[in-house]
Design a protein around this motif. Structure first.
Motif, short mmCIF file in Angstrom:
data_model
loop_
_atom_site.label_atom_id
_atom_site.label_comp_id
_atom_site.label_asym_id
_atom_site.label_seq_id
_atom_site.Cartn_x
_atom_site.Cartn_y
_atom_site.Cartn_z
N ILE A 230 0.85 -1.20 0.00
CA ILE A 230 0.00 0.00 0.00
C ILE A 230 0.88 1.24 0.00
O ILE A 230 1.78 1.37 0.83
N LEU A 231 0.60 2.16 -0.92
CA LEU A 231 1.27 3.45 -1.01
C LEU A 231 0.19 4.51 -0.83
O LEU A 231 -0.66 4.69 -1.71
N GLN A 232 0.20 5.20 0.32
CA GLN A 232 -0.91 6.09 0.67
C GLN A 232 -0.46 7.55 0.71
O GLN A 232 0.64 7.87 1.16
N SER A 233 -1.34 8.44 0.25
CA SER A 233 -1.07 9.89 0.25
C SER A 233 -1.36 10.49 1.62
O SER A 233 -1.96 9.87 2.49
N GLU A 234 -0.98 11.74 1.75
CA GLU A 234 -1.46 12.54 2.87
C GLU A 234 -2.90 12.95 2.55
O GLU A 234 -3.40 12.70 1.45
N CYS A 235 -3.59 13.58 3.50
CA CYS A 235 -4.93 14.09 3.23
C CYS A 235 -4.84 15.20 2.19
O CYS A 235 -3.99 16.09 2.29
N MET A 236 -5.72 15.16 1.21
CA MET A 236 -5.72 16.14 0.12
C MET A 236 -7.05 16.88 0.10
O MET A 236 -8.11 16.26 0.13
N ASP A 237 -6.97 18.22 0.06
CA ASP A 237 -8.15 19.08 -0.05
C ASP A 237 -8.40 19.29 -1.55
O ASP A 237 -7.61 19.96 -2.22
N ILE A 238 -9.47 18.72 -2.07
CA ILE A 238 -9.74 18.75 -3.51
C ILE A 238 -10.51 20.02 -3.84
O ILE A 238 -11.63 20.21 -3.39
N GLN A 239 -9.88 20.89 -4.65
CA GLN A 239 -10.48 22.17 -5.03
C GLN A 239 -10.39 22.33 -6.54
O GLN A 239 -9.31 22.23 -7.12
N THR A 240 -11.53 22.59 -7.18
CA THR A 240 -11.56 22.78 -8.64
C THR A 240 -11.68 24.24 -9.03
O THR A 240 -11.82 24.55 -10.21
N ALA A 241 -11.62 25.17 -8.07
CA ALA A 241 -11.82 26.59 -8.36
C ALA A 241 -10.81 27.13 -9.37
O ALA A 241 -11.11 28.05 -10.12
N GLU A 242 -9.62 26.56 -9.40
CA GLU A 242 -8.57 27.05 -10.29
C GLU A 242 -8.59 26.34 -11.63
O GLU A 242 -7.64 26.45 -12.40
N GLY A 243 -9.63 25.61 -11.93
CA GLY A 243 -9.74 24.93 -13.23
C GLY A 243 -9.45 23.46 -13.14
O GLY A 243 -10.27 22.68 -12.71
N THR A 244 -8.23 23.07 -13.50
CA THR A 244 -7.89 21.66 -13.58
C THR A 244 -7.82 21.01 -12.20
O THR A 244 -7.36 21.62 -11.24
N CYS A 245 -8.29 19.82 -12.11
CA CYS A 245 -8.25 19.06 -10.86
C CYS A 245 -8.18 17.58 -11.20
O CYS A 245 -9.19 16.94 -11.46
N HIS A 246 -6.96 17.07 -11.21
CA HIS A 246 -6.78 15.66 -11.52
C HIS A 246 -5.50 15.14 -10.88
O HIS A 246 -4.68 15.89 -10.39
N LEU A 247 -5.38 13.83 -10.92
CA LEU A 247 -4.20 13.11 -10.47
C LEU A 247 -3.57 12.49 -11.71
O LEU A 247 -4.27 11.90 -12.54
N SER A 248 -2.28 12.65 -11.84
CA SER A 248 -1.54 12.07 -12.96
C SER A 248 -0.44 11.18 -12.41
O SER A 248 0.19 11.52 -11.41
#
Length: 173
Positions: A48-66
């Motif tokens: 398992i490879l886990q991220s920190e907590c992420m605040d997902i905000q689309t106000a600035e346009g693009t919002c994705h994980l690559s």
């Protein structure tokens, strides 16, 4: 779900032939991978490879994980990306792929705009197959739009002795 093996940091290719990448996506850098050979790594185990907590905000346009993934070898099992909105109690699959994809890196984009305004954890699950030719690697995992709001709970270790387990004296983060 239990973390049964480690994601390892490597460069310049894994030790086994006909599995794993020969380099990172950019050339000359590092990537993380699961090593499926050696007696220390048993078959059909999860890393398992886990991220920190992420605040997902689309106000600035693009919002994705690559991210880039490499799944090469006749014994390659499964790579899955999951998301959790309750601190890791429950997880939902966002993307999954099984089997040998050939000896090359592939880039994947995951649109996160449906999760605008939420705080989430992300994790990759790498599952070993039934043989030593099944290394799975990840590189250049980048969030576009979301912002980190807390530290992750994983420390990564170098595997200098090639036993498929990191040494706590050789931490990388």
């Amino acid at each position: 779900m239990e973390d049964q093996m480690d994601w390892l940091i490597d460069r310049d290719g894994t030790n086994s032939t006909r599995t794993g990448p020969s380099d990172d996506i950019s050339g000359g850098g590092h990537y993380v991978y699961i090593e499926t050979s050696g007696s220390a790594c048993q078959q059909n185990k999860m890393a398992i490879l886990q991220s920190e907590c992420m605040d997902i905000q689309t106000a600035e346009g693009t919002c994705h994980l690559s991210f880039y993934y490499h799944m090469y070898g006749v014994n390659t099992n499964q790579l899955t990306l999951q998301i959790s909105f309750d601190g890791g109690l429950n997880w939902t699959n966002l993307w999954s792929l099984t089997g040998d994809q050939g000896d090359r890196w592939f880039q994947q984009y995951i649109d996160l705009s449906d999760f605008d305004g939420q705080v989430a954890l992300f994790r990759f699950l790498g599952r070993s197959g039934f043989g030593f030719r099944g290394d799975i690697a990840l590189d250049e995992i980048v969030f576009y739009g979301p912002q980190g709001v807390g530290l992750g709970n994983r420390v990564y270790y170098a595997d200098f002795d090639q036993d498929s387990f990191g040494n706590p004296e050789d931490s990388l983060l």
